[in-house]
Design an enzyme around this catalytic site. Sequence first.
Site, PDB file in Angstrom:
ATOM      1  N   LYS A  59       4.145   8.164   9.508  1.00  0.00           N
ATOM      2  CA  LYS A  59       3.688   7.479  10.713  1.00  0.00           C
ATOM      3  C   LYS A  59       4.595   7.720  11.916  1.00  0.00           C
ATOM      4  O   LYS A  59       4.560   8.768  12.525  1.00  0.00           O
ATOM      5  CB  LYS A  59       3.483   5.982  10.437  1.00  0.00           C
ATOM      6  CG  LYS A  59       2.313   5.700   9.490  1.00  0.00           C
ATOM      7  CD  LYS A  59       1.949   4.247   9.464  1.00  0.00           C
ATOM      8  CE  LYS A  59       0.867   3.949   8.443  1.00  0.00           C
ATOM      9  NZ  LYS A  59      -0.439   4.539   8.748  1.00  0.00           N
ATOM     10  N   ASP A  71       9.206   2.132   0.333  1.00  0.00           N
ATOM     11  CA  ASP A  71       8.146   2.765   1.118  1.00  0.00           C
ATOM     12  C   ASP A  71       8.328   2.321   2.565  1.00  0.00           C
ATOM     13  O   ASP A  71       7.977   1.207   2.932  1.00  0.00           O
ATOM     14  CB  ASP A  71       6.775   2.332   0.584  1.00  0.00           C
ATOM     15  CG  ASP A  71       5.618   3.010   1.315  1.00  0.00           C
ATOM     16  OD1 ASP A  71       5.787   3.352   2.505  1.00  0.00           O
ATOM     17  OD2 ASP A  71       4.543   3.172   0.711  1.00  0.00           O
ATOM     18  N   TYR A  92       0.851  -1.194   0.000  1.00  0.00           N
ATOM     19  CA  TYR A  92       0.000   0.000   0.000  1.00  0.00           C
ATOM     20  C   TYR A  92       0.881   1.236   0.000  1.00  0.00           C
ATOM     21  O   TYR A  92       1.795   1.363   0.827  1.00  0.00           O
ATOM     22  CB  TYR A  92      -0.897   0.003   1.252  1.00  0.00           C
ATOM     23  CG  TYR A  92      -1.751   1.232   1.400  1.00  0.00           C
ATOM     24  CD1 TYR A  92      -2.888   1.405   0.617  1.00  0.00           C
ATOM     25  CD2 TYR A  92      -1.441   2.218   2.331  1.00  0.00           C
ATOM     26  CE1 TYR A  92      -3.689   2.538   0.762  1.00  0.00           C
ATOM     27  CE2 TYR A  92      -2.237   3.352   2.488  1.00  0.00           C
ATOM     28  CZ  TYR A  92      -3.354   3.502   1.696  1.00  0.00           C
ATOM     29  OH  TYR A  92      -4.138   4.621   1.834  1.00  0.00           O
TER      30      TYR A  92
END
Length: 439
Positions: free
Chosen positions: A276, A248, A148
């Site tokens: 995050k 990522d 994702y």
Amino acid sequence: MSSKSTLSFDTSAARIAAASQYIAGGANSYFRLGMSPGPLVFERGEGPFLFDVDGNRIIDYYCGMGAMVLGHSPAGVRQAVKDQVDTGILFGGQSPIEAVAAKMLCERIPLAERVRFGSSGSEVGQAAMRLMRAKTGRRKIIKFEGHYHGWFDNILWSTAPALNAAGPASAPVPVAGSLGQDPVEAEGLEIMGWNDLPALEARLARGDIAGVLMEPAMCNQGAIAPGEGYLVGALEACHRHGSLLCFDEVITGFRLGRGGAQELFGVTPDLSIFAKAIANGFPVAAVVGRADLMDMFATAGVLHGGTFNAQPVAMAAMIATLEGLTEAHYRESSVRGQRLQDGIRAALSEAGIKAQVFGFPLMFHISFGLDAVPKNYREIALADKRSYVQFCVAMLKRGVRALERGAWFVSSEHDDAVVDETIAVVREAAKEVAPLLGR
């Protein structure tokens, strides 16, 4: 907490229903909807705990979807934010604190020679893809099933596809993640299965790939480590065929180690994105990379902008977070995270539940029904998700909250007492759901 203890979430349900008059669905993210028994409303967080509007104290392993690596409301981050608010919130120009934050990131991440800040992982993922296309003059980006990279139309493909729609494993087809996506957006992508180096090498050899975008450890769906030699092989293949490699690290960064997955696995890509846990709950994201690539944002006409990029309050939170992510944090928290995994594995086994508990000390995954640790999306997609959701509900009723997709995030505040309490709850929840499995 005894097996007879059952928490009520009626007030949360009422609040969500009331909020739905003004907020679509009562929640401001698709990913917060559909949780069983329903989305919860929280009043405060402290350390490893959340306190909801029903008065429940809940041990939290969502950790803000992975962001709260230092736990909820850490004193150092709160103080840094308060100090910066007193100085200034947004200038529409540069501030000294963003240079301090950038230097800290460049010193910590093996790859980082330059950095550009943003506000979300979705956003900096777009910047990285634009940069890879600009550098190579090519259009196609390889992405992998189960990975994702944000919710935008040009990348939200095959993140969790139904296997009956995904095509053959040797030639996956793009599966949209949402209604309303334009099929034309998928034309810039090549979907592949992860952890298959010969297939990746063969596809890169055709010479039309701008870049490869991957989670260095597959943590959106699972917590799957790369196969032996896969990452370095991918990097070498990219360079051999004129492509770029971008990691990522929105999830893996600052959870797998101080220097991210690239430091843990010893492979330095061309670009990488972070978010995050970088600022423990504040909206900070970053794209980092080689100087010759990153400087294209300044000198080669590659546009990257954003009103809230390097917002000073968020930069203060980031600096305080990285200061808190010491070697001692990783050493001590990892011991507890591993003990938690071992305890969960034993409890599930005692209850007769077939499951795989795998991953990393501060981020791991539980899959029900699998005979072995999965190596890619298609293997983990065979897990018994319905039964695992039942297990999560049984835990939540006893005061432990874990993501229904199987991910567990561990913070520095999940101490030995919290781990012990969690394992006890897992044991009781496992005994409750074991007789129901397979029905």
